[in-house]
Design an enzyme around this catalytic site. Structure first.
Site, PDB file in Angstrom:
ATOM      1  N   PRO A  20       0.860  -1.192   0.000  1.00  0.00           N
ATOM      2  CA  PRO A  20       0.000   0.000   0.000  1.00  0.00           C
ATOM      3  C   PRO A  20       0.888   1.231   0.000  1.00  0.00           C
ATOM      4  CG  PRO A  20       0.042  -1.025   2.190  1.00  0.00           C
ATOM      5  CD  PRO A  20       0.802  -1.931   1.276  1.00  0.00           C
TER       6      PRO A  20
ATOM      7  N   GLN B  74      -6.631  -1.216   2.988  1.00  0.00           N
ATOM      8  CA  GLN B  74      -5.852  -0.906   4.190  1.00  0.00           C
ATOM      9  C   GLN B  74      -6.492   0.253   4.937  1.00  0.00           C
ATOM     10  OE1 GLN B  74      -2.084   1.161   4.644  1.00  0.00           O
ATOM     11  NE2 GLN B  74      -1.277  -0.711   5.569  1.00  0.00           N
TER      12      GLN B  74
ATOM     13  N   CYS C 130       2.894   3.058   9.873  1.00  0.00           N
ATOM     14  CA  CYS C 130       3.184   4.399   9.351  1.00  0.00           C
ATOM     15  C   CYS C 130       3.681   5.304  10.488  1.00  0.00           C
ATOM     16  CB  CYS C 130       1.940   4.997   8.698  1.00  0.00           C
ATOM     17  SG  CYS C 130       2.255   6.664   8.100  1.00  0.00           S
TER      18      CYS C 130
ATOM     19  N   LYS D  83      -0.266  -4.906   9.098  1.00  0.00           N
ATOM     20  CA  LYS D  83       1.044  -4.547   8.515  1.00  0.00           C
ATOM     21  C   LYS D  83       1.762  -3.696   9.549  1.00  0.00           C
ATOM     22  CE  LYS D  83       3.191  -2.396   4.435  1.00  0.00           C
ATOM     23  NZ  LYS D  83       3.693  -1.083   4.817  1.00  0.00           N
TER      24      LYS D  83
ATOM     25  N   ASN E 189       8.667  -7.477   4.047  1.00  0.00           N
ATOM     26  CA  ASN E 189       8.623  -6.255   3.226  1.00  0.00           C
ATOM     27  C   ASN E 189       9.839  -5.380   3.555  1.00  0.00           C
ATOM     28  OD1 ASN E 189       7.209  -3.122   3.790  1.00  0.00           O
ATOM     29  ND2 ASN E 189       7.408  -3.887   1.717  1.00  0.00           N
ATOM     30  N   GLY E 190      10.290  -4.646   2.538  1.00  0.00           N
ATOM     31  CA  GLY E 190      11.346  -3.653   2.734  1.00  0.00           C
ATOM     32  C   GLY E 190      12.558  -3.904   1.860  1.00  0.00           C
ATOM     33  N   GLY E 191      12.786  -2.989   0.896  1.00  0.00           N
ATOM     34  CA  GLY E 191      14.028  -3.004   0.120  1.00  0.00           C
ATOM     35  C   GLY E 191      14.182  -4.153  -0.861  1.00  0.00           C
TER      36      GLY E 191
HETATM   37  C1  FMN Z   1       5.015   6.940  -1.252  1.00  0.00           C
HETATM   38  C2  FMN Z   1       4.812   5.897  -0.177  1.00  0.00           C
HETATM   39  C3  FMN Z   1       3.584   5.822   0.463  1.00  0.00           C
HETATM   40  C4  FMN Z   1       3.355   4.835   1.431  1.00  0.00           C
HETATM   41  N1  FMN Z   1       2.105   4.723   1.979  1.00  0.00           N
HETATM   42  C5  FMN Z   1       1.841   3.665   2.818  1.00  0.00           C
HETATM   43  C6  FMN Z   1       0.517   3.404   3.284  1.00  0.00           C
HETATM   44  O1  FMN Z   1      -0.455   4.084   2.929  1.00  0.00           O
HETATM   45  N2  FMN Z   1       0.355   2.339   4.116  1.00  0.00           N
HETATM   46  C7  FMN Z   1       1.401   1.533   4.519  1.00  0.00           C
HETATM   47  O2  FMN Z   1       1.193   0.565   5.268  1.00  0.00           O
HETATM   48  N3  FMN Z   1       2.636   1.757   4.078  1.00  0.00           N
HETATM   49  C8  FMN Z   1       2.888   2.780   3.230  1.00  0.00           C
HETATM   50  N4  FMN Z   1       4.141   2.951   2.726  1.00  0.00           N
HETATM   51  C9  FMN Z   1       5.190   1.965   3.082  1.00  0.00           C
HETATM   52  C10 FMN Z   1       5.196   0.814   2.051  1.00  0.00           C
HETATM   53  O3  FMN Z   1       3.989   0.095   2.080  1.00  0.00           O
HETATM   54  C11 FMN Z   1       6.373  -0.153   2.319  1.00  0.00           C
HETATM   55  O4  FMN Z   1       6.200  -0.696   3.596  1.00  0.00           O
HETATM   56  C12 FMN Z   1       7.711   0.554   2.249  1.00  0.00           C
HETATM   57  O5  FMN Z   1       7.799   1.377   1.104  1.00  0.00           O
HETATM   58  C13 FMN Z   1       8.854  -0.473   2.208  1.00  0.00           C
HETATM   59  O6  FMN Z   1       8.747  -1.300   1.069  1.00  0.00           O
HETATM   60  P1  FMN Z   1       9.657  -1.067  -0.241  1.00  0.00           P
HETATM   61  O7  FMN Z   1      11.090  -0.950   0.243  1.00  0.00           O
HETATM   62  O8  FMN Z   1       9.425  -2.277  -1.086  1.00  0.00           O
HETATM   63  O9  FMN Z   1       9.198   0.214  -0.877  1.00  0.00           O
HETATM   64  C14 FMN Z   1       4.404   3.936   1.792  1.00  0.00           C
HETATM   65  C15 FMN Z   1       5.629   4.042   1.134  1.00  0.00           C
HETATM   66  C16 FMN Z   1       5.849   4.997   0.161  1.00  0.00           C
HETATM   67  C17 FMN Z   1       7.172   5.039  -0.555  1.00  0.00           C
END
Ligand code: FMN
Length: 328
Positions: free
Chosen positions: A9, A62, A92, A131, A203-205
């Protein structure tokens, strides 16, 4: 059904138009909405905020909140609207979200979270999932995380998405919170080892198929955010390598279908840029990338962009495809 790969999300990114676009590329990933605050879901314009196209499924809503009555109402609405899952945001770190008492600050209140989950579970028949981060501020402790998860499990949650870095609730911006705290994948693996009956999504990176394959040895699934938003065709590698799908759409086919969607949506009052802004990464890493981005910014990104200009999209796409075929 377990979700081997999901798209994270992301606020201002994974709206219904982005999800429709991503679904044209991948049939197998699970999709999530942006976080929607309970009050908006209950009192806002439901059609505008929560509606989606059936093609987007499987899809999770979510939600952000900590009022159990409101959360259970939203769980109810999610089921009524035919979402496949309702997910509570416990990760968040933004100041605004903390002020409203939702997101990562709820990691400090396991009992309240368990009560909320319990109410949600009792008010709907779709899975209630969470999450969260692996810790917050000075707390990055396996026992704390594990007991937090066990409380949620007792309340009826069986699927957890763990962003493998802690949240810093004071002193870092949300953007810094996505990069600065170090990733700790081992902690997530250990949670799965300790709780084999739970569905644990990491999740992450994550940005490469090889990384996905490695994580799948230790967890049930991966969730990917930025790497897919920035490079949506990463999904084709995932379809091929993870889901073993042999025939996947070309960029030209995706653009053509998106154009049909654009035409329909514009007639319903959607602005061109609200859809096309999600396609900036369509040619990520390809020869036509700069040309595509320039074309979008010159023609499709203004508030009042004219649909007639989108008629040239296929010419740009076809030229790019030819270029890339030649350079293969
Ligand atoms: C622009 C942006 C908006 C995000 N909004 C949400 C959100 O609405 N809800 C949430 O649980 N995480 C949010 N996240 C976190 C992502 O869901 C994810 O946990 C985080 O980017 C790490 O994953 P990645 O490294 O694959 O990007 C957001 C991340 C980004 C970059």
């Amino acid at each position: 059904m377990k979700n081997k790969v999901s798209v994270a999300p992301m606020m201002d990114c994974t709206d219904r138009h982005d999800r429709f676009f991503l679904r044209l590329i991948s049939k197998n990933v699970m999709l999530y909405s942006e976080m929607i605050a309970t009050k908006s879901a209950i009192h806002g314009d439901r059609k505008k905020i929560l509606s989606f196209s059936p093609e987007e499924k499987p899809l999770a809503l979510q939600v952000g909140g900590s009022d159990k009555k409101e959360l259970s109402k939203v769980a109810n609405i999610a089921e009524e609207m035919n979402y496949d899952e309702i997910n509570i945001n416990l990760g968040c770190p933004s100041k605004k979200v903390q002020k409203n008492k939702f997101g990562a600050c709820l990691m400090k209140e396991p009992d309240l979270v368990a009560e909320c989950i319990n109410e949600m579970v009792n008010s709907c028949n779709i899975p209630v999932t969470a999450k969260t981060r692996i810790g917050f501020d000075d707390t990055e402790d396996f026992n704390y995380l594990n007991s937090f998860i066990l409380k949620m499990k007792e309340a009826g949650c069986k699927k957890f998405i763990l962003h493998a870095r802690k949240a810093i609730l004071r002193g870092l911006s949300p953007k810094q919170n996505l990069n600065i705290p170090k990733l700790n994948y081992e902690m997530v693996y250990k949670i799965k080892e300790e709780n084999p009956e739970l569905e644990i999504i990491i999740n992450g990176g994550i940005s490469k198929v090889e990384e996905i394959k490695k994580h799948l040895k230790f967890t049930d699934g991966v969730m990917i955010g930025r790497s897919i938003y920035q490079n949506p065709f990463f999904l084709v590698d995932i379809e091929k390598e993870i889901f073993k799908v042999k025939t996947n759409p070309s960029r030209e086919e995706v653009a053509e279908k998106l154009l049909n969607y654009l035409e329909k949506e514009v007639k319903l009052g959607t602005k061109v840029n609200h859809i096309m802004r999600h396609t900036v990464g369509l040619y990520h890493g390809q020869v036509g990338s700069k040309k595509w981005k320039r074309y979008l910014s010159d023609n499709m990104m203004a508030r009042d962009s004219d649909f007639q200009k989108s008629k040239h999209i296929m010419t740009i796409v076809q030229n790019n495809e030819k270029f890339n075929e030649k350079n293969l």
